[in-house]
Design a protein around this motif. Structure first.
Motif, mmCIF file in Angstrom:
data_model
loop_
_atom_site.group_PDB
_atom_site.id
_atom_site.type_symbol
_atom_site.label_atom_id
_atom_site.label_comp_id
_atom_site.label_asym_id
_atom_site.label_seq_id
_atom_site.Cartn_x
_atom_site.Cartn_y
_atom_site.Cartn_z
ATOM 1 N N ALA A 1 -7.528 -5.760 -2.473
ATOM 2 C CA ALA A 1 -7.807 -5.857 -1.028
ATOM 3 C C ALA A 1 -8.231 -4.501 -0.468
ATOM 4 C CB ALA A 1 -6.565 -6.355 -0.294
ATOM 5 N N VAL B 1 0.837 -1.203 0.000
ATOM 6 C CA VAL B 1 0.000 0.000 0.000
ATOM 7 C C VAL B 1 0.871 1.253 0.000
ATOM 8 C CG1 VAL B 1 -1.791 1.284 1.231
ATOM 9 C CG2 VAL B 1 -1.862 -1.200 1.196
ATOM 10 N N GLN C 1 -2.220 1.603 -4.438
ATOM 11 C CA GLN C 1 -1.561 0.350 -4.794
ATOM 12 C C GLN C 1 -2.035 -0.113 -6.168
ATOM 13 O OE1 GLN C 1 -1.909 -2.893 -1.984
ATOM 14 N NE2 GLN C 1 -0.192 -3.994 -2.890
ATOM 15 N N HIS D 1 -7.046 -0.610 -0.940
ATOM 16 C CA HIS D 1 -5.634 -0.431 -1.304
ATOM 17 C C HIS D 1 -5.452 0.279 -2.641
ATOM 18 C CE1 HIS D 1 -4.136 -3.869 1.557
ATOM 19 N NE2 HIS D 1 -4.898 -2.970 2.149
ATOM 20 N N CYS E 1 -4.287 -3.704 -6.644
ATOM 21 C CA CYS E 1 -4.600 -4.610 -5.539
ATOM 22 C C CYS E 1 -6.074 -4.480 -5.204
ATOM 23 C CB CYS E 1 -3.752 -4.265 -4.322
ATOM 24 S SG CYS E 1 -4.146 -5.301 -2.889
ATOM 25 N N HIS F 1 -2.704 -8.764 0.132
ATOM 26 C CA HIS F 1 -2.648 -8.139 -1.200
ATOM 27 C C HIS F 1 -2.964 -9.117 -2.335
ATOM 28 C CE1 HIS F 1 -0.995 -4.742 0.862
ATOM 29 N NE2 HIS F 1 0.062 -5.440 1.275
HETATM 30 CU CU LIG Z 1 -3.033 -4.508 -1.210
#
Ligand SMILES: [Cu+2]
Length: 159
Positions: A106, A35, A114, A109, A104, A62
């Motif tokens: 997640a 991140v 990211q 992020h 990413c 991630h």
């Molecule tokens: Cu991530």
């Protein structure tokens, strides 16, 4: 052609071939995927050419998702994702010129930064990544050959 001239011509040819092989060699690039990474200018400072491999390394939670368009990349939209991986090591070998988008999935992020856009060039000229690849490829090969011949000529001058 004398034996000496033939030998010199052979040296020039071999050096030219070696120069082309050297310049065309595929490279590996590693991205530490987190991140807090700043990927905004990754492509600007990392020249990626056709044949090169980019490896993302990371830990949970991630993921490396490939997004289909710049619009999806900018919006952090994963709906149309082309691929997704959370294995900790995700590698892509690029086989053609263009821009590829990764992010990413997640949490938030992606919106935190990211994500990375990777511009893949033919390796001939990083200034024209979206040019006619056939034309720039030929020009690049000619430039590499000229460089090789120049190196060969310099070697001969040192004989
Ligand atoms: Cu991530």
């Amino acid at each position: 052609m004398s034996a000496l001239a033939m030998a010199k011509a052979l040296v020039v040819a071999l050096v030219a071939i070696a120069a082309v092989a050297e310049l065309a060699a595929a490279k590996n690039h590693t991205i530490q995927w987190s991140v807090s990474g700043n990927y905004g200018d990754w492509s600007a400072s990392n020249a990626v050419s056709v044949g090169d491999t980019v490896v993302f390394t990371y830990g949970p939670p991630h993921t490396v998702d490939e997004l289909p368009s710049e619009a999806d990349y900018k919006a952090c939209s994963f709906d149309g994702k082309l691929s997704s991986d959370d294995g900790g090591r995700t590698a892509f070998t690029f086989d053609k010129v263009g821009t590829r988008y990764f992010a990413c999935a997640a949490g938030s992020h992606c919106t935190q930064g990211q994500k990375v856009a990777i511009t893949v060039t033919d390796g001939a000229s990083s200034a024209t990544p979206k040019g006619n690849s056939a034309a720039t490829g030929a020009a690049g090969l000619a430039a590499k050959l000229a460089l090789g011949l120049g190196v060969g000529g310099a070697l001969l001058a040192a004989f």
